[in-house]
Design a protein around this motif. Structure first.
Motif, mmCIF file in Angstrom:
data_model
loop_
_atom_site.group_PDB
_atom_site.id
_atom_site.type_symbol
_atom_site.label_atom_id
_atom_site.label_comp_id
_atom_site.label_asym_id
_atom_site.label_seq_id
_atom_site.Cartn_x
_atom_site.Cartn_y
_atom_site.Cartn_z
ATOM 1 N N TYR A 94 -0.502 8.569 -23.156
ATOM 2 C CA TYR A 94 -0.505 10.068 -23.484
ATOM 3 C C TYR A 94 0.744 10.390 -23.982
ATOM 4 N N LEU A 95 0.703 11.274 -25.141
ATOM 5 C CA LEU A 95 2.013 11.877 -25.690
ATOM 6 C C LEU A 95 2.212 13.037 -25.244
ATOM 7 N N ILE A 96 3.537 13.376 -24.525
ATOM 8 C CA ILE A 96 4.157 14.640 -24.163
ATOM 9 C C ILE A 96 5.237 14.810 -24.770
ATOM 10 N N GLY A 97 5.477 15.614 -25.699
ATOM 11 C CA GLY A 97 6.833 15.797 -26.315
ATOM 12 C C GLY A 97 7.246 14.712 -27.221
ATOM 13 N N GLN A 98 8.550 14.274 -26.446
ATOM 14 C CA GLN A 98 9.047 12.842 -27.409
ATOM 15 C C GLN A 98 8.807 11.791 -26.481
ATOM 16 N N THR A 99 7.988 11.872 -25.386
ATOM 17 C CA THR A 99 7.975 11.155 -24.607
ATOM 18 C C THR A 99 6.378 10.272 -24.535
ATOM 19 N N MET B 170 14.297 8.073 -28.254
ATOM 20 C CA MET B 170 15.602 8.989 -28.476
ATOM 21 C C MET B 170 15.538 9.433 -30.040
ATOM 22 N N ARG B 171 16.182 10.641 -29.963
ATOM 23 C CA ARG B 171 16.239 11.182 -31.453
ATOM 24 C C ARG B 171 18.011 10.734 -31.861
ATOM 25 N N PRO B 172 18.120 10.607 -32.918
ATOM 26 C CA PRO B 172 19.487 10.033 -33.339
ATOM 27 C C PRO B 172 20.669 10.963 -32.823
ATOM 28 N N ASP B 173 20.416 12.278 -32.586
ATOM 29 C CA ASP B 173 21.285 13.184 -31.908
ATOM 30 C C ASP B 173 21.459 13.224 -30.686
ATOM 31 N N GLN B 174 20.655 12.411 -29.749
ATOM 32 C CA GLN B 174 20.714 12.784 -28.445
ATOM 33 C C GLN B 174 21.443 11.773 -27.634
ATOM 34 N N THR B 175 21.888 12.233 -26.561
ATOM 35 C CA THR B 175 22.808 11.236 -25.665
ATOM 36 C C THR B 175 21.650 10.584 -24.759
ATOM 37 N N VAL B 176 22.217 9.414 -24.095
ATOM 38 C CA VAL B 176 21.674 8.833 -23.175
ATOM 39 C C VAL B 176 21.181 9.862 -22.013
ATOM 40 N N ALA B 177 22.335 10.603 -21.621
ATOM 41 C CA ALA B 177 22.095 11.573 -20.427
ATOM 42 C C ALA B 177 21.058 12.584 -20.782
ATOM 43 N N GLU B 178 20.768 13.024 -21.987
ATOM 44 C CA GLU B 178 19.788 14.097 -22.120
ATOM 45 C C GLU B 178 18.501 13.344 -22.076
ATOM 46 N N GLY B 179 18.366 11.947 -22.528
ATOM 47 C CA GLY B 179 17.182 11.202 -22.555
ATOM 48 C C GLY B 179 16.431 11.076 -21.070
ATOM 49 N N GLN B 180 17.846 10.651 -20.050
ATOM 50 C CA GLN B 180 17.635 10.661 -18.746
ATOM 51 C C GLN B 180 16.929 11.901 -18.188
ATOM 52 N N GLN B 181 17.629 13.072 -18.554
ATOM 53 C CA GLN B 181 17.167 14.348 -18.255
ATOM 54 C C GLN B 181 15.592 14.618 -18.384
ATOM 55 N N VAL B 182 15.281 14.290 -19.632
ATOM 56 C CA VAL B 182 13.892 14.421 -20.040
ATOM 57 C C VAL B 182 12.945 13.718 -19.028
ATOM 58 N N ALA B 183 13.432 12.570 -18.679
ATOM 59 C CA ALA B 183 12.431 11.300 -17.719
ATOM 60 C C ALA B 183 12.426 11.988 -16.438
ATOM 61 N N GLU B 184 13.393 12.380 -16.107
ATOM 62 C CA GLU B 184 13.693 12.907 -14.869
ATOM 63 C C GLU B 184 12.843 14.244 -14.380
ATOM 64 N N GLU B 185 12.724 14.928 -15.698
ATOM 65 C CA GLU B 185 12.071 16.241 -15.389
ATOM 66 C C GLU B 185 10.409 15.818 -15.514
ATOM 67 N N LEU B 186 10.084 15.008 -16.371
ATOM 68 C CA LEU B 186 8.775 14.469 -16.472
ATOM 69 C C LEU B 186 8.204 13.891 -15.178
ATOM 70 N N MET B 187 9.005 13.017 -14.584
ATOM 71 C CA MET B 187 8.980 12.507 -13.105
ATOM 72 C C MET B 187 8.458 13.519 -12.156
ATOM 73 N N ARG B 188 9.130 14.666 -12.258
ATOM 74 C CA ARG B 188 9.061 15.620 -11.376
ATOM 75 C C ARG B 188 7.708 16.228 -11.540
ATOM 76 N N GLN B 189 7.376 16.668 -13.088
ATOM 77 C CA GLN B 189 6.089 17.317 -13.370
ATOM 78 C C GLN B 189 4.918 16.351 -13.075
#
Length: 176
Positions: free
Chosen positions: A106-111, A131-150
């Motif tokens: 499944y493709l959900i946004g950048q994930t 990860m996009r070139p302008d993203q930090t690891v913390a931002e990527g982790q935040q995206v993953a954690e939000e999807l985990m919640r959803q």
């Protein structure tokens, strides 16, 4: 080298997870059959992914074996002859083992969200936040954690390591 933030977790209800992933991705996902052959290598992991249709990918990746969102750096090279490449790499490096799975992507946004049925292990999900070139690891982790919640993925269901590691652990436990 491209990178992503990944998590892996056990799935108790395939149908419930698929329903949530379908709703978030607005698709039924794509089914992909895969045979991954892992080879011995001095750092990271090297695997040949055979899509069982005459195509494949040689994938090198390096990531920590920890629970929760983690950064993975990887390189991928496509191949139109995975069988022949498997023979060459097997002779040169030796085979660590194989993982057979059916994956629903499944493709959900950048994930990339994977719902995997792994032969000998059961059902799992993986999130790969590309990860996009302008993203930090913390931002990527935040995206993953939000999807985990959803997707209602609990911290208790998180798994560290690769499917290959889990299969080797299971084989070792059976030998004792």
């Amino acid at each position: 080298m491209p990178s992503n933030v990944e998590i892996k977790a056990r799935v108790d209800s395939v149908s419930l997870f698929a329903q949530k992933a379908s709703a978030l991705s607005q698709s039924d996902g794509t089914v992909i059959k895969q045979q991954d052959t892992f080879f011995h290598c001095s750092q990271g992991r090297l695997k040949l992914r055979d899509f069982m249709n005459g195509s494949g990918q040689l994938i090198f990746y390096d990531r920590p074996d920890t629970d929760g969102p983690k950064l993975s750096n990887f390189s991928i090279s496509p191949t139109s002859d995975p069988q022949s490449l498997r023979e060459v790499l097997s002779a040169a490096l030796g085979v660590m083992g194989e993982v057979l799975k059916e994956r629903r992507l499944y493709l959900i946004g950048q994930t990339r969200v994977h719902l995997d049925t792994v032969e000998g292990l059961g059902d799992f999900m993986e999130l790969e936040v590309m990860m996009r070139p302008d993203q930090t690891v913390a931002e990527g982790q935040q995206v993953a954690e939000e999807l985990m919640r959803q997707l209602d993925v609990s911290e208790a269901s998180l798994v560290s390591g690769a499917y290959m590691d889990l299969l080797l652990q299971k084989a070792n436990a059976l030998q004792k």
